[in-house]
Design an enzyme around this catalytic site. Structure first.
Site, PDB file in Angstrom:
ATOM      1  N   ARG A 235       0.872  -1.172   0.000  1.00  0.00           N
ATOM      2  CA  ARG A 235       0.000   0.000   0.000  1.00  0.00           C
ATOM      3  C   ARG A 235       0.908   1.220   0.000  1.00  0.00           C
ATOM      4  NH1 ARG A 235      -3.606  -2.562  -1.543  1.00  0.00           N
ATOM      5  NH2 ARG A 235      -5.592  -3.046  -0.552  1.00  0.00           N
ATOM      6  N   GLU A 264      -3.763   8.118  -4.567  1.00  0.00           N
ATOM      7  CA  GLU A 264      -4.103   7.487  -5.850  1.00  0.00           C
ATOM      8  C   GLU A 264      -5.405   8.071  -6.373  1.00  0.00           C
ATOM      9  OE1 GLU A 264      -4.100   3.227  -5.333  1.00  0.00           O
ATOM     10  OE2 GLU A 264      -2.049   3.210  -4.586  1.00  0.00           O
ATOM     11  N   HIS A 282      -1.605   0.693  -9.658  1.00  0.00           N
ATOM     12  CA  HIS A 282      -2.283  -0.192  -8.707  1.00  0.00           C
ATOM     13  C   HIS A 282      -3.010  -1.326  -9.441  1.00  0.00           C
ATOM     14  CE1 HIS A 282      -4.230  -0.406  -4.462  1.00  0.00           C
ATOM     15  NE2 HIS A 282      -4.067  -1.611  -4.983  1.00  0.00           N
TER      16      HIS A 282
HETATM   17  P1  NAP Z   1      -1.422 -11.505   4.794  1.00  0.00           P
HETATM   18  O1  NAP Z   1      -1.445 -12.939   4.397  1.00  0.00           O
HETATM   19  O2  NAP Z   1      -2.263 -11.062   5.944  1.00  0.00           O
HETATM   20  O3  NAP Z   1       0.108 -11.127   5.067  1.00  0.00           O
HETATM   21  C1  NAP Z   1       0.490  -9.940   5.622  1.00  0.00           C
HETATM   22  C2  NAP Z   1       1.899 -10.084   6.182  1.00  0.00           C
HETATM   23  O4  NAP Z   1       2.306  -8.815   6.673  1.00  0.00           O
HETATM   24  C3  NAP Z   1       1.986 -11.076   7.311  1.00  0.00           C
HETATM   25  O5  NAP Z   1       3.059 -11.940   7.079  1.00  0.00           O
HETATM   26  C4  NAP Z   1       2.232 -10.243   8.553  1.00  0.00           C
HETATM   27  O6  NAP Z   1       3.169 -10.911   9.393  1.00  0.00           O
HETATM   28  C5  NAP Z   1       2.825  -8.964   7.987  1.00  0.00           C
HETATM   29  N1  NAP Z   1       2.417  -7.819   8.799  1.00  0.00           N
HETATM   30  C6  NAP Z   1       1.175  -7.482   9.198  1.00  0.00           C
HETATM   31  N2  NAP Z   1       1.211  -6.395   9.974  1.00  0.00           N
HETATM   32  C7  NAP Z   1       2.497  -6.040  10.073  1.00  0.00           C
HETATM   33  C8  NAP Z   1       3.171  -4.999  10.765  1.00  0.00           C
HETATM   34  N3  NAP Z   1       2.484  -4.120  11.524  1.00  0.00           N
HETATM   35  N4  NAP Z   1       4.512  -4.923  10.656  1.00  0.00           N
HETATM   36  C9  NAP Z   1       5.179  -5.833   9.900  1.00  0.00           C
HETATM   37  N5  NAP Z   1       4.595  -6.835   9.223  1.00  0.00           N
HETATM   38  C10 NAP Z   1       3.269  -6.944   9.323  1.00  0.00           C
HETATM   39  O7  NAP Z   1      -1.835 -10.561   3.605  1.00  0.00           O
HETATM   40  P2  NAP Z   1      -1.645 -10.828   2.034  1.00  0.00           P
HETATM   41  O8  NAP Z   1      -2.825 -11.552   1.511  1.00  0.00           O
HETATM   42  O9  NAP Z   1      -0.295 -11.376   1.786  1.00  0.00           O
HETATM   43  O10 NAP Z   1      -1.737  -9.320   1.491  1.00  0.00           O
HETATM   44  C11 NAP Z   1      -0.787  -8.378   1.902  1.00  0.00           C
HETATM   45  C12 NAP Z   1      -1.133  -7.004   1.395  1.00  0.00           C
HETATM   46  O11 NAP Z   1      -0.838  -6.894   0.012  1.00  0.00           O
HETATM   47  C13 NAP Z   1      -2.602  -6.595   1.474  1.00  0.00           C
HETATM   48  O12 NAP Z   1      -3.013  -6.247   2.780  1.00  0.00           O
HETATM   49  C14 NAP Z   1      -2.643  -5.432   0.518  1.00  0.00           C
HETATM   50  O13 NAP Z   1      -2.331  -4.239   1.203  1.00  0.00           O
HETATM   51  C15 NAP Z   1      -1.519  -5.750  -0.478  1.00  0.00           C
HETATM   52  N6  NAP Z   1      -2.069  -6.036  -1.810  1.00  0.00           N
HETATM   53  C16 NAP Z   1      -1.759  -5.210  -2.845  1.00  0.00           C
HETATM   54  C17 NAP Z   1      -2.291  -5.454  -4.104  1.00  0.00           C
HETATM   55  C18 NAP Z   1      -1.967  -4.566  -5.285  1.00  0.00           C
HETATM   56  O14 NAP Z   1      -2.784  -4.444  -6.181  1.00  0.00           O
HETATM   57  N7  NAP Z   1      -0.802  -3.942  -5.333  1.00  0.00           N
HETATM   58  C19 NAP Z   1      -3.153  -6.534  -4.316  1.00  0.00           C
HETATM   59  C20 NAP Z   1      -3.441  -7.355  -3.228  1.00  0.00           C
HETATM   60  C21 NAP Z   1      -2.900  -7.098  -1.973  1.00  0.00           C
HETATM   61  P3  NAP Z   1       3.157 -10.729  10.969  1.00  0.00           P
HETATM   62  O15 NAP Z   1       1.738 -10.949  11.399  1.00  0.00           O
HETATM   63  O16 NAP Z   1       4.120 -11.752  11.460  1.00  0.00           O
HETATM   64  O17 NAP Z   1       3.641  -9.338  11.217  1.00  0.00           O
END
Ligand code: NAP
Length: 320
Positions: A235, A264, A282
């Site tokens: 993000r 954005e 995005h």
């Molecule tokens: P996820 O499975 O919940 O993974 C998130 C990871 O981030 C976890 O490993 C978590 O580990 C870590 N995390 C969470 N809070 C944190 C913090 N405060 N400090 C450090 N690490 C932290 O989520 P996902 O499905 O992989 O998706 C991740 C993100 O990708 C989404 O939330 C979204 O923002 C982004 N995304 C972007 C696009 C795009 O179009 N560019 C598309 C889809 C998703 P810990 O709990 O161990 O900290």
């Protein structure tokens, strides 16, 4: 705009917030004939019966809207990020929030690898170089190899792991930072700055929101160093964009590939004038296949909720 039947399931009016791609819009239309904000603004009886919101992760759902919808039971968002939905506020009112995790891992990981290769080999510039006829004036500048590089992933979740898997055949070393050490074959760093210092390439793949705001700040960029590259598919809020622009302008890091931005759509930004960046609008999950699968799950979450009392993929109770 009336209550609609889905097989045997009686559904209340569904409010659509935001625009969907044409095919996904058609799917929502066929299942729900969702109402719009304009519709409920002019019809209090309709507003009071709205039981579900369907939206995408690029749109804000604010507390004032939730308070206007006394019958609201579920917010179903097409996307995995829910940083623009007040999940805690909704939960206090017994409203379920559901998202579409996992379906988009492949598309986002593919884009991440694409952005990284585009950055290393300067593909947007190379394309302009050929089209403009500049090639006849001499050879194009050398790029950098991915093989042998150290890749640090900030947020080793579903998408982070998919990125790590897809990078493995490129012969890179992977490490990660997150709040918890996981049982993974990658080194874990307890601080983002230490991961950045170790990394040649830093990839942000964590959620947005207040907890991760400016997690990649001036100190992290400084630790990444003059040969370091940043890729952000998480993000815009995760990266201090002002600090990033400053670091890019003075070559304190070598380059950045960015799919997400603090504001954005990105319009007039110093980023657009920099040669050492690759930008995309995005589009992490923006493939036909992925967006249709996401739209289907967004629909199914609502139908499941009103038929069984449970969404298929609710946002977990531990979410902020
Ligand atoms: P996820 O499975 O919940 O993974 C998130 C990871 O981030 C976890 O490993 C978590 O580990 C870590 N995390 C969470 N809070 C944190 C913090 N405060 N400090 C450090 N690490 C932290 O989520 P996902 O499905 O992989 O998706 C991740 C993100 O990708 C989404 O939330 C979204 O923002 C982004 N995304 C972007 C696009 C795009 O179009 N560019 C598309 C889809 C998703 P810990 O709990 O161990 O900290």
């Amino acid at each position: 705009m009336s209550d609609c039947n889905d097989s045997d399931v009686k559904l209340p009016p569904v409010l659509r917030i935001g625009e969907f791609p044409a095919n996904a819009h058609a799917l929502l239309q066929a299942r729900f004939a969702p109402v719009s904000l304009a519709d409920i603004d002019h019809d209090d009886a309709l507003r009071e019966r709205v039981g579900a919101i369907v939206t995408r992760s690029n749109y804000d759902i604010d507390t004032a809207l939730i308070e206007r919808l006394p019958a609201l039971k579920i917010i179903s968002t097409s996307g995995v990020g829910f940083d623009r939905i007040p999940v805690g506020f909704a939960r206090e009112r017994g409203i379920v929030v559901a998202n579409t995790p996992d379906l988009l891992n492949a598309a986002v990981a593919e884009l991440t690898v694409g952005l990284l290769l585009a950055l290393l080999r300067q593909l947007p510039r190379a394309d302009r170089f050929v089209r403009s006829g500049a090639w006849s004036g001499g050879a194009f500048a050398l790029g950098s190899s991915l093989a042998g590089k150290r890749v640090g992933i900030v947020g080793m979740g579903r998408i982070g792991k998919e990125i790590a898997c897809r990078l493995a055949p490129f012969d890179v070393e992977v490490a990660y930072y997150g709040r918890t050490k996981q049982a993974l074959p990658y080194e874990w760093f307890a601080h983002a700055t230490d991961l950045a210092r170790w990394s040649d390439i830093l990839i942000a793949a964590c959620p947005g929101g207040s907890e991760t705001r400016h997690l990649v700040n001036a100190a992290v960029l400084d630790a990444l160093g003059a040969r370091g590259l940043l890729v952000n598919i998480a993000r815009g809020s995760v990266v201090d964009e002002g600090a990033l622009i400053e670091a890019l302008e003075r070559n304190a890091i070598a380059g950045a590939a960015l799919d997400v931005f603090e504001d954005e759509p990105l319009e007039a930004s110093p980023l657009c004038a920099l040669d050492n960046v690759v930008l995309s609008p995005h589009i992490g999950s923006a493939t036909h296949e992925t967006r249709m699968a996401m739209a289907q799950l967004t629909v199914d979450n609502i139908v499941s909720f009103f038929s069984t009392g449970k969404a298929i993929t609710p946002v977990l109770a531990t979410a902020p």
